[in-house]
Write an enzyme that holds these catalytic residues in place. Structure first.
Site, PDB file in Angstrom:
ATOM      1  N   GLN A 191       0.834  -1.196   0.000  1.00 15.82           N
ATOM      2  CA  GLN A 191       0.000   0.000   0.000  1.00 15.82           C
ATOM      3  C   GLN A 191       0.874   1.253   0.000  1.00 15.82           C
ATOM      4  O   GLN A 191       0.382   2.351  -0.248  1.00 15.82           O
ATOM      5  CB  GLN A 191      -0.879   0.039   1.259  1.00 15.82           C
ATOM      6  CG  GLN A 191      -1.970  -1.002   1.298  1.00 15.82           C
ATOM      7  CD  GLN A 191      -2.694  -1.044   2.642  1.00 15.82           C
ATOM      8  OE1 GLN A 191      -2.662  -2.055   3.316  1.00 15.82           O
ATOM      9  NE2 GLN A 191      -3.342   0.052   3.044  1.00 15.82           N
ATOM     10  N   PHE A 222      -6.006  -3.923   3.405  1.00 21.21           N
ATOM     11  CA  PHE A 222      -6.728  -3.704   4.665  1.00 21.21           C
ATOM     12  C   PHE A 222      -5.837  -3.116   5.761  1.00 21.21           C
ATOM     13  O   PHE A 222      -6.119  -3.277   6.949  1.00 21.21           O
ATOM     14  CB  PHE A 222      -7.391  -5.000   5.140  1.00 21.21           C
ATOM     15  CG  PHE A 222      -8.312  -5.592   4.105  1.00 21.21           C
ATOM     16  CD1 PHE A 222      -9.481  -4.940   3.751  1.00 21.21           C
ATOM     17  CD2 PHE A 222      -7.987  -6.781   3.449  1.00 21.21           C
ATOM     18  CE1 PHE A 222     -10.329  -5.459   2.773  1.00 21.21           C
ATOM     19  CE2 PHE A 222      -8.819  -7.306   2.467  1.00 21.21           C
ATOM     20  CZ  PHE A 222      -9.989  -6.646   2.123  1.00 21.21           C
ATOM     21  N   ARG A 304      -5.047   7.522  16.898  1.00 17.43           N
ATOM     22  CA  ARG A 304      -6.404   7.484  16.349  1.00 17.43           C
ATOM     23  C   ARG A 304      -7.395   6.879  17.348  1.00 17.43           C
ATOM     24  O   ARG A 304      -8.571   7.246  17.362  1.00 17.43           O
ATOM     25  CB  ARG A 304      -6.465   6.767  15.004  1.00 17.43           C
ATOM     26  CG  ARG A 304      -7.710   7.150  14.199  1.00 17.43           C
ATOM     27  CD  ARG A 304      -7.741   6.517  12.830  1.00 17.43           C
ATOM     28  NE  ARG A 304      -7.214   7.341  11.766  1.00 17.43           N
ATOM     29  CZ  ARG A 304      -7.895   8.321  11.146  1.00 17.43           C
ATOM     30  NH1 ARG A 304      -9.142   8.593  11.473  1.00 17.43           N
ATOM     31  NH2 ARG A 304      -7.349   9.018  10.175  1.00 17.43           N
ATOM     32  N   ARG A 336      -7.888  -1.567   8.868  1.00 17.19           N
ATOM     33  CA  ARG A 336      -9.140  -0.831   8.623  1.00 17.19           C
ATOM     34  C   ARG A 336      -9.745  -0.236   9.899  1.00 17.19           C
ATOM     35  O   ARG A 336     -10.251  -0.968  10.755  1.00 17.19           O
ATOM     36  CB  ARG A 336     -10.131  -1.777   7.951  1.00 17.19           C
ATOM     37  CG  ARG A 336     -11.159  -1.086   7.069  1.00 17.19           C
ATOM     38  CD  ARG A 336     -11.918  -2.132   6.289  1.00 17.19           C
ATOM     39  NE  ARG A 336     -12.742  -1.548   5.251  1.00 17.19           N
ATOM     40  CZ  ARG A 336     -13.370  -2.257   4.320  1.00 17.19           C
ATOM     41  NH1 ARG A 336     -13.265  -3.572   4.316  1.00 17.19           N
ATOM     42  NH2 ARG A 336     -14.109  -1.678   3.422  1.00 17.19           N
ATOM     43  N   PHE A 338      -7.860   1.649  11.938  1.00 13.00           N
ATOM     44  CA  PHE A 338      -6.600   2.188  12.435  1.00 13.00           C
ATOM     45  C   PHE A 338      -6.684   2.625  13.903  1.00 13.00           C
ATOM     46  O   PHE A 338      -6.347   3.747  14.246  1.00 13.00           O
ATOM     47  CB  PHE A 338      -6.201   3.376  11.543  1.00 13.00           C
ATOM     48  CG  PHE A 338      -4.718   3.663  11.485  1.00 13.00           C
ATOM     49  CD1 PHE A 338      -3.848   2.846  10.778  1.00 13.00           C
ATOM     50  CD2 PHE A 338      -4.183   4.779  12.128  1.00 13.00           C
ATOM     51  CE1 PHE A 338      -2.491   3.129  10.703  1.00 13.00           C
ATOM     52  CE2 PHE A 338      -2.822   5.069  12.061  1.00 13.00           C
ATOM     53  CZ  PHE A 338      -1.975   4.252  11.351  1.00 13.00           C
ATOM     54  N   THR A 433      -3.846  11.302  10.415  1.00 13.72           N
ATOM     55  CA  THR A 433      -3.747  12.120  11.628  1.00 13.72           C
ATOM     56  C   THR A 433      -2.430  12.903  11.645  1.00 13.72           C
ATOM     57  O   THR A 433      -2.328  13.918  12.306  1.00 13.72           O
ATOM     58  CB  THR A 433      -3.881  11.250  12.889  1.00 13.72           C
ATOM     59  OG1 THR A 433      -2.874  10.231  12.848  1.00 13.72           O
ATOM     60  CG2 THR A 433      -5.241  10.604  12.946  1.00 13.72           C
ATOM     61  N   ALA A 502      -5.945   5.393   5.344  1.00 10.90           N
ATOM     62  CA  ALA A 502      -6.727   6.429   6.018  1.00 10.90           C
ATOM     63  C   ALA A 502      -8.001   6.796   5.244  1.00 10.90           C
ATOM     64  O   ALA A 502      -8.550   7.875   5.445  1.00 10.90           O
ATOM     65  CB  ALA A 502      -5.863   7.679   6.276  1.00 10.90           C
ATOM     66  N   GLU A 705     -12.971   2.979   5.395  1.00  9.94           N
ATOM     67  CA  GLU A 705     -12.930   2.422   6.743  1.00  9.94           C
ATOM     68  C   GLU A 705     -14.207   2.579   7.574  1.00  9.94           C
ATOM     69  O   GLU A 705     -14.568   1.659   8.317  1.00  9.94           O
ATOM     70  CB  GLU A 705     -11.759   3.058   7.520  1.00  9.94           C
ATOM     71  CG  GLU A 705     -10.406   2.670   6.995  1.00  9.94           C
ATOM     72  CD  GLU A 705      -9.313   3.567   7.554  1.00  9.94           C
ATOM     73  OE1 GLU A 705      -9.248   4.744   7.155  1.00  9.94           O
ATOM     74  OE2 GLU A 705      -8.546   3.097   8.405  1.00  9.94           O
TER      75      GLU A 705
HETATM   76  N1  MTE Z   1     -11.393  -2.642   0.211  1.00  8.12           N
HETATM   77  C1  MTE Z   1     -10.830  -3.682  -0.443  1.00  8.12           C
HETATM   78  N2  MTE Z   1     -11.547  -4.338  -1.353  1.00  8.12           N
HETATM   79  N3  MTE Z   1      -9.539  -4.070  -0.181  1.00  8.12           N
HETATM   80  C2  MTE Z   1      -8.780  -3.440   0.768  1.00  8.12           C
HETATM   81  O1  MTE Z   1      -7.625  -3.804   0.992  1.00  8.12           O
HETATM   82  N4  MTE Z   1      -8.679  -1.632   2.458  1.00  8.12           N
HETATM   83  C3  MTE Z   1      -9.444  -0.784   3.368  1.00  8.12           C
HETATM   84  C4  MTE Z   1     -10.528  -0.022   2.608  1.00  8.12           C
HETATM   85  N5  MTE Z   1     -11.283  -0.916   1.768  1.00  8.12           N
HETATM   86  C5  MTE Z   1      -9.365  -2.346   1.482  1.00  8.12           C
HETATM   87  C6  MTE Z   1     -10.690  -1.970   1.144  1.00  8.12           C
HETATM   88  C7  MTE Z   1      -8.621   0.174   4.081  1.00  8.12           C
HETATM   89  S1  MTE Z   1      -7.817  -0.326   5.461  1.00  8.12           S
HETATM   90  C8  MTE Z   1      -8.501   1.461   3.673  1.00  8.12           C
HETATM   91  S2  MTE Z   1      -7.601   2.595   4.550  1.00  8.12           S
HETATM   92  C9  MTE Z   1      -9.132   1.937   2.445  1.00  8.12           C
HETATM   93  O2  MTE Z   1      -9.875   0.925   1.784  1.00  8.12           O
HETATM   94  C10 MTE Z   1      -8.027   2.443   1.525  1.00  8.12           C
HETATM   95  O3  MTE Z   1      -8.502   2.860   0.305  1.00  8.12           O
HETATM   96  P1  MTE Z   1      -9.208   4.296   0.079  1.00  8.12           P
HETATM   97  O4  MTE Z   1      -8.353   5.274   0.777  1.00  8.12           O
HETATM   98  O5  MTE Z   1      -9.197   4.429  -1.379  1.00  8.12           O
HETATM   99  O6  MTE Z   1     -10.556   4.207   0.676  1.00  8.12           O
HETATM  100  N1  HPA Z   2      -4.674   6.328   9.101  1.00  9.58           N
HETATM  101  C1  HPA Z   2      -4.189   5.310   8.398  1.00  9.58           C
HETATM  102  N2  HPA Z   2      -2.937   5.103   8.180  1.00  9.58           N
HETATM  103  C2  HPA Z   2      -2.076   5.962   8.710  1.00  9.58           C
HETATM  104  C3  HPA Z   2      -2.495   7.045   9.465  1.00  9.58           C
HETATM  105  C4  HPA Z   2      -3.871   7.246   9.665  1.00  9.58           C
HETATM  106  O1  HPA Z   2      -4.323   8.180  10.326  1.00  9.58           O
HETATM  107  N3  HPA Z   2      -1.409   7.697   9.864  1.00  9.58           N
HETATM  108  C5  HPA Z   2      -0.351   7.016   9.364  1.00  9.58           C
HETATM  109  N4  HPA Z   2      -0.750   5.974   8.667  1.00  9.58           N
HETATM  110 MO1  MOS Z   3      -6.165   1.495   6.111  1.00  7.49          MO
HETATM  111  S1  MOS Z   3      -5.934   0.680   7.978  1.00  7.49           S
HETATM  112  O1  MOS Z   3      -5.721   3.096   6.681  1.00  7.49           O
HETATM  113  O2  MOS Z   3      -4.799   0.898   5.316  1.00  7.49           O
END
Ligand code: MTE
Ligand code: HPA
Ligand code: MOS
Length: 755
Positions: A191, A222, A304, A336, A338, A433, A502, A705
């Site tokens: 990621q 995730f 967080r 997810r 955090f 954050t 995030a 999340e």
């Molecule tokens: N959805 C899928 N299908 N796969 C993933 O790994 N990660 C989650 C969420 N949804 C995830 C997911 C997490 S932990 C985060 S922080 C966000 O997607 C990251 O993507 P975004 O910032 O585009 O929402």
């Molecule tokens: N959310 C998710 N990932 C992160 C953050 C946060 O606030 N800060 C550093 N990594």
């Molecule tokens: Mo999501 S726990 O911020 O990768």
């Protein structure tokens, strides 16, 4: 618009790390990891392993040309154990062989002598002994000490939530290739491409510009690949550095489960005080975060937890303290939510405790205390709140009263099956954050045939961010989506990326894309004005045609692009976006850290089989604040997936380490995740679309999340169902509420436990 990957996924044509064609001469690496959670390495005997068939070389800490260090926030994590091991699963050596089978065979021939040191797995024990990752932090608002004196009701207790295995379908891995002049190309399932680049740079002692990290897509992250993809990339890069050959390591599922960290388990104390009208006047919480053996992202996760310790409620007097406790488990990491879910579980437990004691429904307290516009979060940000709107709409459209009546009726008619119902409001802050991380870049090229290529720092991991980025470019240029391609994420095209995390990936990278596309479009309009002999103001581009004062001209998109090219006007742009308005003062623990909050309310119902302890979720009904969803299909998928993952964490998924720090739930036979049979029978999602301006991309609020936390309601719905069967059941606030725990709880007042 459908997810642009859906057809490829269905046909099996999407390219994951393991689908990258293997170059001739590729070698395969496997880590030999510590079988002991804490100890001193007395002897590492590699003789037999080196002589094992196909082995090319075995790397240890001594082979690291740069620093043996991959700690991101705090430098406390060696890549390869040198003289001490701190957790079971810590890499001790890296075997490189002609095939992965041969490497795994050689691993078994490694002999290591470790003289054991005391193993700590419990965060409270670690805290008592002073084993902390960072100094504890406290968030405070009002005067909680005094406010408790004004409370009519005060309750205290303990709430514990367990870890969670990420179980991305694609395991961790990396593939590194030697390039010209000592550069290394790194394919990584990460990621955080820049995190991988930085870690490899440190370990190899090479400048970052020698390390090209490329990510096509992930089979899920995730949070588990925000920081912890670095290890495998650095190990492979180390081998490529020395051997000048391509090296690949793709972890087996059990290696992945054993060696990587998970969601942080938390043990927490709470104290809640209410007035006679059920207003929460004061709240105190102490969080003991089980960080594992190294910092990883734990300090940020802990932060967080504090941000979300009051969830969706306004409480005028709060004191919340968090300890990040060093134990001998694999370093726990982002997952997810955090740390937010762990904080919310505690306030929800405190409210349920109060409701139990007062003989009322928890929702009476919840509803009474929802945060309103203008209320202040404990960290100083003023709420622009949709909390009440979501809650009230959910009550109304899903007919909560009718649902309650049906549950009561069912319970009065059935002895061995009982239903429970719970509500779960959520408020989740969007932005990293750490303020500085809220920046992103996009590189947009328009080619002379009118087709468009977009690169950003966003990593596609199934959440649909590439589709949203493509939508942004299509909308700004007003061209057909088929004209646009979103590239892999690559550190040579986009530098200094924040991880895709995030929930802010589409906001940050989408805005950067918007900025880049708008800059190109403005130049194109100038070209069109010259071509059509008119003013720039009268030009618009719509549906691949140029319009003058709303009248379709003879110029189409392709001709316009060619005209710009012939006039030597740049058809490329690098856009930079930094979220405005946010800041946080970590000394005062006050500020405005979030661009905005996402709100929502869920109603969850469950039926338990009181003879067996098993249960089924009947329905999850949600009103969720989307702002103005730019992709209803993707957003619905994110909400559904998040809910199921949250329910899994709260109910069936049970991470078990024994007292020696060894993972017992180390395979899919011993670790149960929700499958198609355990998802709720119904998930209904109402899209609350609001007119309030916000900082999201096209006002479409982040969605990754927040929905996970609706799953917390599953725990409390189960408690309600258990109470219906046995009002004297001694139910504790310990998750996951597995069928075993349900059964034990249902009959807890009859059980005589001999210790
Ligand atoms: N959805 C899928 N299908 N796969 C993933 O790994 N990660 C989650 C969420 N949804 C995830 C997911 C997490 S932990 C985060 S922080 C966000 O997607 C990251 O993507 P975004 O910032 O585009 O929402
Ligand atoms: N959310 C998710 N990932 C992160 C953050 C946060 O606030 N800060 C550093 N990594
Ligand atoms: Mo999501 S726990 O911020 O990768």
């Amino acid at each position: 618009m459908k997810n642009i990957d859906s057809k490829n996924h269905l046909r099996g044509e999407s390219i994951y790390l393991d689908d990258i064609p293997i170059l001739a001469g590729t070698l395969f690496g496997v880590a030999f990891d510590s079988p002991v959670a804490h100890g001193e390495i007395k002897k590492l005997d590699l003789t037999a392993a080196i002589q094992s068939e196909g082995v090319v070389r075995i790397f240890t800490a001594k082979d690291i040309p740069g620093e043996n260090q991959i700690g991101g926030i705090i430098p406390d994590e060696p890549l390869i154990a040198d003289h001490e091991v701190h957790f079971c699963g810590m890499p001790v050596a890296f075997v490189v062989a002609e095939s992965d089978e041969l490497a795994r065979m050689a691993i078994r021939k490694i002999k290591v002598e470790i003289s054991p040191l005391p193993v700590i797995t419990d965060p409270r024990e670690a805290q008592k002994k002073g084993h902390l990752i960072v100094q504890p932090r406290t968030f405070k608002i009002g005067e909680p000490e005094n406010a408790f004196k004004d409370c009519v009701h005060v309750f205290e207790g303990k709430a514990d939530s367990n870890g969670q295995e990420h179980l991305y379908i694609e395991t961790q891995g990396a593939y590194t290739l030697p390039m010209e002049n000592g550069a290394i190309k790194i394919y990584s399932s990460t990621q955080g491409p820049t995190a991988v680049q930085r870690a490899c740079s440190k370990v190899l002692g090479l400048p970052m510009h020698m390390l090209e990290v490329d990510v096509t897509r992930l089979g899920g992250g995730f949070g588990g690949k925000e920081d912890q993809a670095n290890t495998w990339a650095a190990l492979c890069a180390l081998a490529t550095y020395h051997l000048k050959r391509p090296v690949k390591y793709s972890l087996h599922r059990m290696e992945d489960m054993r060696m990587t960290g998970k969601r942080h388990p938390y043990s927490s104390d709470y104290k809640i005080g209410l007035d006679k009208d059920l207003k929460i006047l004061a709240y105190e919480a102490t969080f003991y975060q089980n960080a594992g053996a190294a910092a990883d992202l734990s300090p940020a996760v802990m932060e967080r937890t504090l941000f979300h310790c009051t969830n969706s409620y306004f409480i005028p007097n709060v004191k919340a303290t968090a300890y990040s406790c060093r134990t001998n488990l694999p370093p726990n990491t982002a997952f997810r939510g955090f740390g937010g879910p762990q904080g919310m579980f505690v306030i929800e437990s405190a409210i349920a405790h109060a409701a139990d004691e007062l003989g009322i429904n928890a929702s009476e307290i919840q509803k009474r205390n929802l945060i309103r516009n203008g209320d202040e979060f404990p960290y100083g940000q003023i709420a622009v709140s949709e909390a009440n709107e979501c809650w009230e709409k959910a009550e109304k459209i899903f007919d909560l009263q009718k649902m309650r009546n049906e549950v009561a009726q069912f319970n009065s008619k059935n002895q061995l099956y009982k239903k429970g119902i719970a509500l779960m409001p959520v408020a989740f802050g969007i932005s990293f954050t750490k303020t500085l991380m809220n920046q992103a870049r996009a590189l947009v090229h328009v080619y002379t045939d009118g087709s468009v290529n977009v690169s950003t720092g966003a990593v596609e991991m199934g959440q649909g961010v590439n589709t949203k980025i493509l939508q942004v470019a299509a909308q700004i240029f007003s061209i057909d989506p088929s004209m646009i391609r979103v590239n892999s994420t690559n550190t040579f095209r986009i530098a200094n990326t924040s991880p895709s995390a995030a929930s802010a990936t589409a906001d940050l990278n989408g805005r950067a894309t918007q900025i880049a596309c708008e800059a190109i479009l403005n130049r194109l309009k100038e070209v069109a004005a010259m071509e059509l002999n008119t003013t720039v103001d009268s030009i618009s581009v719509n549906n691949q045609c140029v319009f003058v004062k709303g009248e379709k001209s003879s110029l189409d998109w392709r001709q316009l692009i060619m005209a710009a090219y012939l006039r030597r006007v740049s058809l490329s742009e690098h856009g930079h976006y930094a979220t405005p308005e946010i800041s946080f003062d970590a000394k005062k623990e006050k500020g405005h850290p979030f661009a905005y909050h996402v709100y929502g309310s869920a109603i969850i119902t469950v039926t338990i089989d009181c003879l067996r302890g098993t249960y089924e979720f009947d329905s999850v009904n949600v009103v969720h604040d989307f702002g103005a969803s730019m992709n209803v299909i993707i957003d619905r998928g994110q909400v559904e997936g998040g809910i199921v993952q949250g329910i899994g964490w709260m109910t069936m998924e049970e991470v078990i380490y024994d007292k020696d720090g060894r993972l017992r739930s180390n395979a899919l036979s011993t670790y149960k995740v929700p499958d198609v049979y355990s998802v709720p029978k119904e998930i209904n999602i109402d899209f609350l679309q609001t007119n309030v301006d916000n900082l999201a991309i096209f006002r479409s609020k982040a969605v990754g999340e927040p929905p996970l936390m609706y799953g917390i309601g599953a725990f409390f719905a189960l408690r309600e169902a258990m109470k219906a069967f046995n009002p004297n059941a001694k139910s504790t606030f310990e998750s996951p509420m597995t069928p075993e725990r349900v059964l034990m709880t249902l009959h807890s007042d009859e059980l005589i436990i001999n210790n």
